[in-house]
Each structure stands twice: as C-alpha cells, then as structure tokens.
Design a protein around this motif. Structure first.
Motif, PDB file in Angstrom:
ATOM      1  N   VAL A  41      13.790   7.523   0.964  1.00 20.12           N
ATOM      2  CA  VAL A  41      13.292   7.410   2.339  1.00 20.12           C
ATOM      3  C   VAL A  41      12.194   6.353   2.490  1.00 20.12           C
ATOM      4  CG1 VAL A  41      13.921   9.789   2.870  1.00 20.12           C
ATOM      5  CG2 VAL A  41      11.582   9.281   2.154  1.00 20.12           C
ATOM      6  N   LEU A  42      11.833   5.680   1.406  1.00 23.45           N
ATOM      7  CA  LEU A  42      10.774   4.668   1.477  1.00 23.45           C
ATOM      8  C   LEU A  42      11.099   3.589   2.510  1.00 23.45           C
ATOM      9  CD1 LEU A  42       9.880   3.993  -2.271  1.00 23.45           C
ATOM     10  CD2 LEU A  42       8.417   5.021  -0.523  1.00 23.45           C
ATOM     11  N   GLY A  43      10.141   3.328   3.374  1.00 28.35           N
ATOM     12  CA  GLY A  43      10.262   2.231   4.318  1.00 28.35           C
ATOM     13  C   GLY A  43      11.190   2.473   5.490  1.00 28.35           C
ATOM     14  N   LEU A  44      11.694   3.684   5.650  1.00 27.72           N
ATOM     15  CA  LEU A  44      12.603   3.959   6.764  1.00 27.72           C
ATOM     16  C   LEU A  44      11.847   4.427   7.998  1.00 27.72           C
ATOM     17  CD1 LEU A  44      15.530   5.890   5.019  1.00 27.72           C
ATOM     18  CD2 LEU A  44      15.419   3.460   5.616  1.00 27.72           C
ATOM     19  N   THR A  45      12.397   4.119   9.153  1.00 24.66           N
ATOM     20  CA  THR A  45      11.867   4.667  10.402  1.00 24.66           C
ATOM     21  C   THR A  45      12.389   6.096  10.557  1.00 24.66           C
ATOM     22  OG1 THR A  45      13.777   3.964  11.704  1.00 24.66           O
ATOM     23  CG2 THR A  45      11.946   2.365  11.476  1.00 24.66           C
ATOM     24  N   GLU A  46      11.800   6.831  11.478  1.00 26.41           N
ATOM     25  CA  GLU A  46      12.282   8.190  11.771  1.00 26.41           C
ATOM     26  C   GLU A  46      13.759   8.139  12.181  1.00 26.41           C
ATOM     27  OE1 GLU A  46      10.986  11.363  11.657  1.00 26.41           O
ATOM     28  OE2 GLU A  46       9.118  10.647  10.796  1.00 26.41           O
ATOM     29  N   GLU A  47      14.096   7.152  12.980  1.00 27.55           N
ATOM     30  CA  GLU A  47      15.481   7.020  13.449  1.00 27.55           C
ATOM     31  C   GLU A  47      16.438   6.768  12.286  1.00 27.55           C
ATOM     32  OE1 GLU A  47      18.016   3.880  16.084  1.00 27.55           O
ATOM     33  OE2 GLU A  47      16.089   4.527  16.926  1.00 27.55           O
ATOM     34  N   GLN A  48      16.067   5.873  11.393  1.00 24.27           N
ATOM     35  CA  GLN A  48      16.920   5.608  10.226  1.00 24.27           C
ATOM     36  C   GLN A  48      17.052   6.851   9.348  1.00 24.27           C
ATOM     37  OE1 GLN A  48      14.538   2.241   8.887  1.00 24.27           O
ATOM     38  NE2 GLN A  48      16.392   0.952   8.907  1.00 24.27           N
ATOM     39  N   ALA A  49      15.933   7.533   9.111  1.00 26.68           N
ATOM     40  CA  ALA A  49      15.944   8.713   8.244  1.00 26.68           C
ATOM     41  C   ALA A  49      16.780   9.844   8.834  1.00 26.68           C
ATOM     42  CB  ALA A  49      14.517   9.192   7.981  1.00 26.68           C
ATOM     43  N   ALA A  50      16.864   9.912  10.157  1.00 21.56           N
ATOM     44  CA  ALA A  50      17.632  10.970  10.813  1.00 21.56           C
ATOM     45  C   ALA A  50      19.089  10.575  11.053  1.00 21.56           C
ATOM     46  CB  ALA A  50      16.971  11.344  12.137  1.00 21.56           C
ATOM     47  N   SER A  51      19.425   9.312  10.829  1.00 26.00           N
ATOM     48  CA  SER A  51      20.796   8.873  11.112  1.00 26.00           C
ATOM     49  C   SER A  51      21.761   9.370  10.051  1.00 26.00           C
ATOM     50  CB  SER A  51      20.855   7.351  11.220  1.00 26.00           C
ATOM     51  OG  SER A  51      20.626   6.750   9.968  1.00 26.00           O
ATOM     52  N   ARG A  52      23.018   9.473  10.454  1.00 21.27           N
ATOM     53  CA  ARG A  52      24.080   9.953   9.569  1.00 21.27           C
ATOM     54  C   ARG A  52      25.131   8.847   9.468  1.00 21.27           C
ATOM     55  NH1 ARG A  52      23.388  14.346  13.275  1.00 21.27           N
ATOM     56  NH2 ARG A  52      25.461  13.930  14.053  1.00 21.27           N
ATOM     57  N   PRO A  53      25.006   7.977   8.457  1.00 20.60           N
ATOM     58  CA  PRO A  53      25.853   6.785   8.383  1.00 20.60           C
ATOM     59  C   PRO A  53      27.259   7.015   7.815  1.00 20.60           C
ATOM     60  CG  PRO A  53      24.330   6.793   6.556  1.00 20.60           C
ATOM     61  CD  PRO A  53      23.984   7.979   7.424  1.00 20.60           C
TER      62      PRO A  53
END
Length: 182
Positions: A32-44
């Motif tokens: 999770v280093l360097g991720l935004t809240e949006e990136q961390a919550a996304s499901r790719p």
C-alpha cells in the motif's frame, strides 16, 4: 514478498514465529506504500479484493483469533449478514485508520504470544462446520495459522498492487528502504 527474516535467538521459537508473521505483515504494508485512498480501495480484477480491504481483513482476523485464544469474543462478529464488509472499508474507515488498528493488533498479538505459559497450551476452536466438534488447537497452531493467513493475503496484495500500477515486490521493498532496484 521478498524479505529476510532475522535468525532468532537459539531456542526462541516464539520469536521465530513472530518474526515470520511480521515479515508477512510487511508484505501487505509495502503493497500500500504511496497509494491514495482511492487506489487502495479500488478492485482492479474480477475479485472483490482491494488492498485497503485486505488490510482491514487481516487485522480483523488476527484480532479475532487472539481474542478466541483468550476465550473472549472477537471485536467484530461476522456472519452471513455482514461477511461482505470484512473485505472493504465502510463508513469513515480509511486505509490509514486500518493500518493504525492493525499495528495495535500486532502489538497485542506479540504480547499475547510471548506471555502464554507454553505454546503447547490449547484453546477451543469456534463452532463452525469446517472445524471438528469440540476441537482444540495450540498456541503454536495459532501462530502458524496467523502466518499462513497473512502470507496468503500478502500474495493477493502483490497481485493487486502490480495490477494497479505495475509495481512489483522488488520495487516496493526498494521503495520502503529508500533504494532503487537494478
């Protein structure tokens, strides 16, 4: 996740188990280093898993198992009605708040494992169709189970992170250490 577990002091089985658990926690934290809240919550991917959801899940599971070993109720009760919430942030939960909670849980886990009289001591398994009736497990089993659970999700975290921005485990270790890979 690429990391080295320090050699334990001779005969320090608890220290060895806790070191391997911490290594696997580190794999998820690095993801999770360097991720935004949006990136961390996304499901790719096709999966419902997100990195923020994995952090929440592993913290909740670890806390729950330590509570059971103490023969207390887990902080959060999960059943069919709310199971879906254990892999995603809800309400005002944030990645930062979940990481802070997990850090507290990890400290409690370490203190508990170090304080039990023996790793051979047992506690009852919860009632569930996948556990034997009247089943009991040792504190050693507990530590190994937490390592397995965390390692499994650290692998998920690697895949999710690479799907988000192409960063690999090698790059994330280098990022954490402030070095470059290559």
């Amino acid at each position: 996740m690429v990391a080295h577990v320090a050699v334990e002091a001779q005969g320090d089985e608890r220290g060895a188990l806790l070191s391997f658990l911490e290594e696997q926690r580190g794999g998820i934290r690095r993801a999770v280093l360097g991720l935004t809240e949006e990136q961390a919550a996304s499901r790719p991917s096709a999966s419902e898993l997100s990195l923020a959801g994995l952090v929440k899940h592993v913290a909740e599971v670890e806390q729950g198992w330590i509570a059971r070993a103490r023969q207390e109720a887990p902080a959060v009760h999960r059943d069919e009605s709310n199971w879906h919430e254990c892999f995603r942030l809800a309400g005002d939960e944030t990645l930062e708040s979940q990481l802070a909670y997990w850090e507290k849980v990890a400290a409690e886990t370490e203190a508990f494992i170090r304080s039990v009289p023996s790793l051979d001591d047992t506690f009852p398994l919860p009632k569930a169709p996948w556990f034997p009736p009247e089943g009991r497990v040792s504190m050693r089993w507990l530590a190994l189970h937490l390592i397995r659970e965390t390692a499994r999700h650290a692998g998920h975290a690697d895949i999710i992170r690479e799907s988000l921005d192409g960063k690999t485990a090698f790059e994330l270790v280098a990022l954490e250490q402030g070095t470059s890979w290559g």
